[in-house]
Design a protein around this motif. Structure first.
Motif, mmCIF file in Angstrom:
data_model
loop_
_atom_site.group_PDB
_atom_site.id
_atom_site.type_symbol
_atom_site.label_atom_id
_atom_site.label_comp_id
_atom_site.label_asym_id
_atom_site.label_seq_id
_atom_site.Cartn_x
_atom_site.Cartn_y
_atom_site.Cartn_z
ATOM 1 N N THR A 28 -115.208 -75.185 13.687
ATOM 2 C CA THR A 28 -114.401 -76.379 13.423
ATOM 3 C C THR A 28 -115.276 -77.560 12.987
ATOM 4 O O THR A 28 -114.926 -78.291 12.052
ATOM 5 C CB THR A 28 -113.615 -76.763 14.707
ATOM 6 O OG1 THR A 28 -112.852 -75.626 15.110
ATOM 7 C CG2 THR A 28 -112.667 -77.918 14.464
ATOM 8 N N THR A 64 -112.457 -68.146 10.038
ATOM 9 C CA THR A 64 -112.389 -69.603 10.079
ATOM 10 C C THR A 64 -111.800 -70.120 11.385
ATOM 11 O O THR A 64 -110.859 -69.567 11.918
ATOM 12 C CB THR A 64 -111.545 -70.136 8.895
ATOM 13 O OG1 THR A 64 -111.562 -71.562 8.915
ATOM 14 C CG2 THR A 64 -110.091 -69.674 8.951
ATOM 15 N N SER A 65 -112.393 -71.171 11.887
ATOM 16 C CA SER A 65 -111.792 -71.932 12.986
ATOM 17 C C SER A 65 -111.124 -73.139 12.352
ATOM 18 O O SER A 65 -111.088 -73.254 11.139
ATOM 19 C CB SER A 65 -112.873 -72.386 13.967
ATOM 20 O OG SER A 65 -113.488 -71.270 14.540
ATOM 21 N N GLY A 66 -110.641 -74.028 13.171
ATOM 22 C CA GLY A 66 -110.147 -75.297 12.637
ATOM 23 C C GLY A 66 -108.659 -75.509 12.766
ATOM 24 O O GLY A 66 -108.177 -76.628 12.586
ATOM 25 N N ALA A 67 -107.897 -74.443 13.069
ATOM 26 C CA ALA A 67 -106.438 -74.614 13.119
ATOM 27 C C ALA A 67 -106.035 -75.595 14.226
ATOM 28 O O ALA A 67 -105.281 -76.539 13.989
ATOM 29 C CB ALA A 67 -105.763 -73.263 13.331
ATOM 30 N N ILE A 68 -106.585 -75.383 15.406
ATOM 31 C CA ILE A 68 -106.199 -76.263 16.525
ATOM 32 C C ILE A 68 -106.652 -77.698 16.228
ATOM 33 O O ILE A 68 -105.886 -78.658 16.392
ATOM 34 C CB ILE A 68 -106.779 -75.738 17.861
ATOM 35 C CG1 ILE A 68 -106.156 -74.362 18.170
ATOM 36 C CG2 ILE A 68 -106.510 -76.728 18.999
ATOM 37 C CD1 ILE A 68 -106.687 -73.668 19.414
ATOM 38 N N GLY A 69 -107.868 -77.837 15.718
ATOM 39 C CA GLY A 69 -108.393 -79.166 15.388
ATOM 40 C C GLY A 69 -107.516 -79.878 14.364
ATOM 41 O O GLY A 69 -107.215 -81.067 14.510
ATOM 42 N N ASN A 149 -108.411 -65.676 11.231
ATOM 43 C CA ASN A 149 -108.474 -66.534 12.417
ATOM 44 C C ASN A 149 -107.794 -65.785 13.551
ATOM 45 O O ASN A 149 -107.081 -64.800 13.319
ATOM 46 C CB ASN A 149 -107.783 -67.879 12.160
ATOM 47 C CG ASN A 149 -108.125 -68.945 13.215
ATOM 48 O OD1 ASN A 149 -108.886 -68.697 14.160
ATOM 49 N ND2 ASN A 149 -107.560 -70.135 13.049
ATOM 50 N N GLU A 150 -108.021 -66.246 14.754
ATOM 51 C CA GLU A 150 -107.268 -65.670 15.865
ATOM 52 C C GLU A 150 -105.822 -66.135 15.741
ATOM 53 O O GLU A 150 -105.554 -67.272 15.335
ATOM 54 C CB GLU A 150 -107.850 -66.137 17.201
ATOM 55 C CG GLU A 150 -107.043 -65.607 18.375
ATOM 56 C CD GLU A 150 -107.795 -65.620 19.694
ATOM 57 O OE1 GLU A 150 -108.892 -66.182 19.760
ATOM 58 O OE2 GLU A 150 -107.255 -65.050 20.658
ATOM 59 N N ASP A 152 -103.628 -67.665 17.314
ATOM 60 C CA ASP A 152 -103.570 -68.477 18.536
ATOM 61 C C ASP A 152 -102.162 -68.666 19.082
ATOM 62 O O ASP A 152 -101.992 -68.792 20.289
ATOM 63 C CB ASP A 152 -104.180 -69.860 18.264
ATOM 64 C CG ASP A 152 -105.675 -69.794 18.044
ATOM 65 O OD1 ASP A 152 -106.373 -69.260 18.917
ATOM 66 O OD2 ASP A 152 -106.155 -70.254 16.992
ATOM 67 N N ASP A 163 -113.013 -67.189 21.610
ATOM 68 C CA ASP A 163 -113.621 -68.042 20.597
ATOM 69 C C ASP A 163 -113.794 -67.211 19.333
ATOM 70 O O ASP A 163 -113.820 -65.987 19.394
ATOM 71 C CB ASP A 163 -114.974 -68.558 21.081
ATOM 72 C CG ASP A 163 -115.883 -67.408 21.438
ATOM 73 O OD1 ASP A 163 -116.423 -66.782 20.523
ATOM 74 O OD2 ASP A 163 -116.003 -67.089 22.639
ATOM 75 N N ASN A 164 -113.918 -67.901 18.230
ATOM 76 C CA ASN A 164 -114.024 -67.165 16.969
ATOM 77 C C ASN A 164 -115.392 -66.526 16.749
ATOM 78 O O ASN A 164 -115.563 -65.719 15.843
ATOM 79 C CB ASN A 164 -113.674 -68.089 15.802
ATOM 80 C CG ASN A 164 -112.173 -68.183 15.594
ATOM 81 O OD1 ASN A 164 -111.400 -67.625 16.363
ATOM 82 N ND2 ASN A 164 -111.768 -68.867 14.544
ATOM 83 N N ASP A 165 -116.397 -66.905 17.565
ATOM 84 C CA ASP A 165 -117.699 -66.234 17.448
ATOM 85 C C ASP A 165 -117.536 -64.763 17.815
ATOM 86 O O ASP A 165 -117.987 -63.870 17.101
ATOM 87 C CB ASP A 165 -118.726 -66.900 18.377
ATOM 88 C CG ASP A 165 -118.956 -68.350 18.016
ATOM 89 O OD1 ASP A 165 -118.992 -68.649 16.803
ATOM 90 O OD2 ASP A 165 -119.082 -69.183 18.922
ATOM 91 N N VAL A 222 -114.733 -74.733 20.580
ATOM 92 C CA VAL A 222 -115.010 -74.009 21.816
ATOM 93 C C VAL A 222 -116.268 -73.196 21.578
ATOM 94 O O VAL A 222 -116.735 -73.103 20.461
ATOM 95 C CB VAL A 222 -113.833 -73.071 22.213
ATOM 96 C CG1 VAL A 222 -112.659 -73.872 22.689
ATOM 97 C CG2 VAL A 222 -113.436 -72.168 21.074
HETATM 98 N N1 GLU Z 1 -108.911 -70.148 16.684
HETATM 99 C C1 GLU Z 1 -109.291 -71.510 16.931
HETATM 100 C C2 GLU Z 1 -108.806 -72.422 15.810
HETATM 101 O O1 GLU Z 1 -108.562 -71.994 14.742
HETATM 102 C C3 GLU Z 1 -110.779 -71.712 17.015
HETATM 103 C C4 GLU Z 1 -111.519 -70.979 18.045
HETATM 104 C C5 GLU Z 1 -113.015 -71.250 17.908
HETATM 105 O O2 GLU Z 1 -113.399 -72.309 17.345
HETATM 106 O O3 GLU Z 1 -113.824 -70.442 18.319
HETATM 107 O O4 GLU Z 1 -108.724 -73.603 16.008
#
Ligand code: GLU
Length: 379
Positions: A28, A64-69, A149-150, A152, A163-165, A222
């Motif tokens: 993110t 990719t992360s960033g969805a929650i953000g 992405n997960e 979520d 976590d996405n790692d 995270v």
């Molecule tokens: N899946 C979460 C998202 O897109 C992120 C999880 C992570 O940053 O590891 O916001």
């Protein structure tokens, strides 16, 4: 066992043969400039580098992360919500914005993307695992960039990757990627107890290495370094090399895949000789240089021989035995890299001497090569 005559062209070919398949994971922090605001310029630059890799024949999967953000940004939240439902709502809002941004980033490169959302169960249950594998394979074969992405919104706490790692390591292992690149704002694994510098190469993830990694203090992300190192552990066990580097570093992917690793490289475990030579050549930071005479240049380049003291003219850089060093021609042009079997001061002392003379100097020592051919790679 390895034969240098057959292995050399293959390892050398790495200069022209890019990896077959890689996974690039973006945190993110890399994707956003502040809470909820995407860094379109940085994403565009990453997309252009991914397009370049594709043109050179490398299949790329993005995690990719960033969805929650992003969802937090839309809802005007500055702190990551605690309640699961609120986080999941943020993810649902942010995910579509995230995908729009990725597509916009890839548009100038004429690349199509595909959204793939996964839960832990999708990889745990064999029939789903096989479906994911087949779909990803098909997308890559069609020249599409899967953006994962997960999922979520449906991942309950106990079935989350967390976590996405971890997710990216599982994707790398599932797709048999050769490399996993984890980009965050961390420049790499820092040796906080020792040098305070980035650890350039980790050959094995030991408890000491794990102790160097801490969590995250970010409001939107995270994981932190601890989850990156544990992801690296997972991926390296599947024979995948892992980079942890800063996504804010300009041209970071181009740098990594042209041998200038700005971060930390975790070597895949149980390396066959070829891969070992490859990371020797590309992912190590040499600590010194051994300059050799014209005869030795020929013996190494054309004969696939080990470097002997008789061919050495001088050494510089204060390196120790076991360090990675450059090997240079008489005009100082570097043409090979390898593991020095002697320290710099010893090499300076034995430069130009024959193996017989060395035998007298080091009685009982079995290997008298300055760099054994198994530990040497031509650039
Ligand atoms: N899946 C979460 C998202 O897109 C992120 C999880 C992570 O940053 O590891 O916001």
């Amino acid at each position: 066992m390895s034969s240098p005559d057959t292995s050399r062209p293959t390892s050398h070919a790495f200069t022209t043969t890019p990896p077959r398949r890689i996974v690039v994971k973006l945190g993110t922090g890399v994707l956003t400039s502040s809470v909820g605001e995407l860094n379109g310029q940085r994403i565009g630059a990453i997309c252009a580098q991914i397009a370049g890799l594709r043109t050179r024949g490398t299949e790329v999967i993005v995690v990719t992360s960033g969805a929650i953000g992003l969802g937090m940004g839309r809802l005007g939240l500055s702190k990551r919500p605690r309640e699961l439902a609120k986080k999941q709502a943020c993810a649902a809002i942010g995910q579509s914005l995230l995908m729009q941004t990725w597509q916009r980033g890839f548009d100038p490169c004429k690349l199509t993307i595909a959204q793939v959302l996964l839960t832990h169960d999708d990889l745990r249950i064999r029939s789903r695992y096989l479906a994911v594998k087949a779909t990803l394979g098909q997308l890559l074969a069609d020249g599409v960039v899967p953006v994962i992405n997960e999922n979520d919104t449906v991942s309950a706490a106990e079935i989350k990757f967390g976590d996405n790692d971890t997710l990216s390591a599982m994707v790398a292992s599932l797709t048999q990627a050769q490399y996993l690149v984890i980009l965050s704002l961390a420049p790499g694994l820092i040796d906080l107890r020792g040098t305070g510098q980035i650890v350039p190469v980790v050959e094995k993830i030991t408890p000491e290495i794990e102790a160097m990694a801490g969590g995250t203090k970010s409001e939107t992300a995270v994981g932190g370094m601890a989850s990156k190192v544990s992801a690296a552990k997972l991926a390296t066990k599947s024979g995948c090399g892992v980079f942890i580097a800063s996504g804010a570093e300009p041209e970071v992917l181009n740098k990594l895949f042209s041998g200038r690793s700005p971060g930390t490289f975790f070597a895949p475990s149980g390396l066959p000789m070829e891969s070992r030579k490859r990371w020797l050549a590309w992912f190590q930071r040499p600590t010194g240089t051994i300059v050799v005479n014209a005869g030795a240049v020929r013996a190494l380049r054309e004969g696939g021989k080990s470097l002997l003291a008789v061919g050495v003219t001088r050494a510089t850089g204060g390196f120790a035995a076991g360090d990675i060093v450059n090997v240079a021609c008489p005009d100082d042009a570097v043409f090979a890299r390898g593991v020095a079997a002697f320290a710099e001061d010893e090499i300076s002392r034995i430069a130009g001497q024959s193996t017989d003379e060395l035998r007298a100097l080091f009685p009982g020592r079995k290997h008298l090569e300055v760099i054994h051919r198994d530990n040497l790679v031509l650039l």
